[in-house]
Write an enzyme that holds these catalytic residues in place. Structure first.
Site, PDB file in Angstrom:
ATOM      1  N   GLY A  73       0.815  -1.217   0.000  1.00 22.56           N
ATOM      2  CA  GLY A  73       0.000   0.000   0.000  1.00 22.56           C
ATOM      3  C   GLY A  73       0.847   1.265   0.000  1.00 22.56           C
ATOM      4  O   GLY A  73       2.064   1.230   0.229  1.00 22.56           O
ATOM      5  N   HIS A  74       0.169   2.382  -0.196  1.00 22.48           N
ATOM      6  CA  HIS A  74       0.810   3.707  -0.245  1.00 22.48           C
ATOM      7  C   HIS A  74       1.629   3.982   1.017  1.00 22.48           C
ATOM      8  O   HIS A  74       1.231   3.625   2.119  1.00 22.48           O
ATOM      9  CB  HIS A  74      -0.262   4.781  -0.395  1.00 22.48           C
ATOM     10  CG  HIS A  74      -1.319   4.726   0.641  1.00 22.48           C
ATOM     11  ND1 HIS A  74      -1.194   5.332   1.878  1.00 22.48           N
ATOM     12  CD2 HIS A  74      -2.525   4.126   0.651  1.00 22.48           C
ATOM     13  CE1 HIS A  74      -2.274   5.109   2.579  1.00 22.48           C
ATOM     14  NE2 HIS A  74      -3.107   4.373   1.870  1.00 22.48           N
ATOM     15  N   ASN A  75       2.775   4.627   0.798  1.00 19.57           N
ATOM     16  CA  ASN A  75       3.651   5.043   1.904  1.00 19.57           C
ATOM     17  C   ASN A  75       4.305   3.879   2.643  1.00 19.57           C
ATOM     18  O   ASN A  75       4.880   4.081   3.720  1.00 19.57           O
ATOM     19  CB  ASN A  75       2.920   5.919   2.933  1.00 19.57           C
ATOM     20  CG  ASN A  75       2.582   7.297   2.412  1.00 19.57           C
ATOM     21  OD1 ASN A  75       1.409   7.621   2.211  1.00 19.57           O
ATOM     22  ND2 ASN A  75       3.593   8.105   2.190  1.00 19.57           N
TER      23      ASN A  75
END
Lengths: 348, 348, 348
Positions: free
Chosen positions: B245-247
């Site tokens: 996922g993002h980050n």
């Protein structure tokens, strides 16, 4: 098509149809019972849908061998035929009403095909397909657009490769297979050896064999091994987003639902059913006719005919018992505490 | 190749080989022990395969430092070498017998490459590849057919992008990376803010960094974030169908098996191993050298060196105890009921 | 952009901003609080990030309505605005600083588009796209390179299809949808009827409907059914690697996180949230506003507003209790054994 024609076309396969003699509606399409309209053929399977007979608009129904349902249909003026296998008969009826899209047998001018590729007869190769050197493509094969086939791949007669899928080097695909869109067959197995300096990549010199009649779902991945083969047996069907690790040896007529994952070296017999999101650990063996419920985590061998559930997997029978009691854990905990307290009072 | 030549080629790395002095078979291929034929080199690792020494047809074996196995091989007339790291030695032997397919350094005429793209030396770009403006492609990069690279992507020297993968805008891919077929790097993070009117889409202005030596499996997805970066550290290896996922901030030399999923903002240290189908919740931190067993569900931080299992995750030690007793829940429940009954009789 | 300009541009939407009056830094980018530099705008949401106010280099912050944080920012010389919905305000601020890449409205010369395809105005069709006969493409649609669209697909205005995705026959995609890279919409449902001779393939004559504003993540798969439709309601958002089986009927404004899998015939209401790796069994119904935690396995219907967890799913409230006690199973087991022993001593 008249209902009587439908029966005529289905009957060579199923002679034992029972059907209502007096009704012969025109049928133009096939639909689920809750979405059926006049001129639709639909079907009823299982209790959930039985009560829909009262409200469906279908003109004809495929029913199970259930005289109550048959009477109800007759009273509603719905033509019906009764089959011992209503779902199978419905599937055969769909074949009469519907054929999936298949491009014509042409080779698109934008396809890039290496000089030495052997192409069978009546092959369809879509736009922007790439087929590298050394490949052999059987008769009546259909390759949809934007598929990439790496070198030395063999594809058997009548196999379909849907759009955007990738077949990597040396893969053997049998006859009558279907590889759905985005699937990757024959990619490198996940082989990294831990060393003091980090991971050492183990090259994957093996290849994948899909036997005849295998179907691989959209975006599923079947890895090739470091040495030897990863094999999927005849007529085994895999749903979407399934992962088969290197050296997997899967038998015939299995069915794996979506998001099933097999680690490396898993050996599976014939007619094994794995429900959605099941995981199987390295080197595990699962024998013929075994079944695993959804999300089961299988770390140990499974015997022929066994049904397993839970993570870690236990027999389904035990799982059902345990799951029922699992919910009572707070109660059990409280009761044990109370018993201890009472006992201590008794003791003192 | 003669067995003696093989030893000669392997020995600069491993001087401590022990091997049988009198046999020097011709070796033409490398195979798993149960599929090996005459002229095959194979290897034995672990008890499971040790008993196959009696039945294998291999002409030569890589063995562990186990004198009983060595004697057995000698008696069967099998040439052998013994390594303290038989799996690593086998991987090095594969390198001698096999090189994976790599297209030649050409730019295919059907590739669509924006005018300002900077291409390094000896680059291979396959048919129907698309590279958008602002991209920089290093030396010896190999891009297989039908790959799409969005604008402003940087790809380091010697990196391979397999067929049908997609690299979205602003992604930085380091040197010596491998992106397998169908993977999507730098797609939009899943960012939707709930409002009275429904979801408000949070644009994903960040980007993905894959450091040198990263490998991403087939059909895996690495999302870019709303702001900042999603980073995968040096030499970390991801198997197929993994989602980051993002980050996400993943350290070096990790290995994540197939179908692992990380929610947003997960921070993972170095040399972390996540087995198949592990899930990690938002913002969780996992420290160096931690391990999670297959299907573990990690909702809380994991300390350095810890091994966790189960969903929700607990220490592996506790998990093994609990799992063993879990199966006895029906018995426990029954016993507690009986105790209560006896106590009540006692009380009355 | 000056901070005052940012406030001016955001304020039509949120009149109730509170902000520090004296500071008006120049802002050039937007960043996460721990990666922010001078001239960055960042934001704080939740306790985890609140302590970063002391160390961030951001020139301006979006804060919640928290006077302590506001005072702290002021004292550090950081410009701020306070919003009742800081995450939403941050999303709106990103819109001001950033627009995602969108190709210009051109039809690339390498695209292969059937003669009868209806194209709207300002359509962008990338290199190597294939659009088969009978498709209708709305205004301002953007199709990225290497996408394949099978026959008779309808795509609504302003919808984006990212690279390498596949839209199979008869799919209806609404307006303002986003299909991310590698997704497959409208592939064949997994329909095989068991017979004495093996699996009988049930042809999938139905189709998929994605209503307006639907977003489908990278490499996700949405299957079409044997008969009828698979439908995803307005503004529902799916993350990566999600699988929706045939005949799924998903409501509006739902959000499904990565690797969620739905078997066939699942019916889901509006505003339902499924966290990562959730699985839902055949024919299950989940009502409005229900929530499932990560890795939940749902085999039975879920009522409106309920939150469920665990596999098999129970109410989240019960799950939390049970999970806490689950870890004490070894203790419980030991205690019960001791109680039995004491009782036996008592008895004798």
């Amino acid at each position: 098509m008249k209902f009587s024609d439908l029966i005529h076309r289905l009957s060579p396969q199923y002679h034992s149809f029972d059907s209502h003699p007096h009704l012969n509606p025109e049928l133009t399409n096939i639909a689920p019972i809750d979405q059926a309209d006049v001129n639709s053929l639909s079907y009823i399977e299982g209790d959930k849908f039985a009560n829909m007979i009262a409200i469906t608009k279908a003109s004809a129904l495929i029913l199970p061998l259930d005289s109550a349902l048959q009477t109800q249909a007759t009273e509603k003026g719905i033509a019906w035929l009764a089959s011992p296998y209503p779902r199978l008969t419905f599937a055969q009826a769909i074949d009469i009403f519907y054929k999936p899209y298949k491009p014509s047998a042409q080779i698109h001018s934008t396809a890039v095909i290496a000089d030495d590729v052997q192409l069978g007869e009546n092959v369809s190769i879509g736009a922007h397909v790439v087929i590298e050197k050394g490949c052999k493509i059987g008769d009546d094969v259909c390759i949809f657009p934007n598929v990439v086939v790496y070198p030395d791949v063999t594809i058997g007669d009548r196999t379909l490769l849907h759009a955007n899928c990738t077949i990597e080097e040396r893969t053997h695909i049998g006859k009558d297979c279907v590889i759905h869109s985005g699937a990757v067959i024959g990619g490198e197995g996940f082989g990294f050896v831990p060393t003091q300096e980090g991971w050492y990549k183990m090259q994957q010199s093996g290849y994948v064999i899909l036997e005849d009649g295998v179907e691989i779902g959209c975006n599923s991945t079947i890895d090739r091994p470091a040495v030897g083969v990863t094999k999927i047996g005849k007529n085994t069907k895999l749903d979407n987003l399934v992962h088969i690790g290197h050296n997997g040896d899967i038998g015939e007529n299995c069915a794996f639902a979506a998001q099933v994952g097999l680690a490396g070296g898993v050996k599976i017999g014939n007619r094994v059913i794995l429900a959605g999101q099941v995981g199987v650990a390295n080197q595990v063996q699962i024998e013929d006719n075994a079944i695993a419920s959804a999300q089961t985590g299988i770390h140990h061998n499974v015997k022929a005919g066994e049904t397993v559930s839970g993570s870690p997997a236990v027999s389904n029978k035990l799982y059902l018992k345990v799951s029922a009691i699992y919910k009572k854990l707070p109660e059990i905990y409280k009761n044990v505490k109370e018993l201890q307290k009472k006992f201590n009072q008794l003791d003192s």
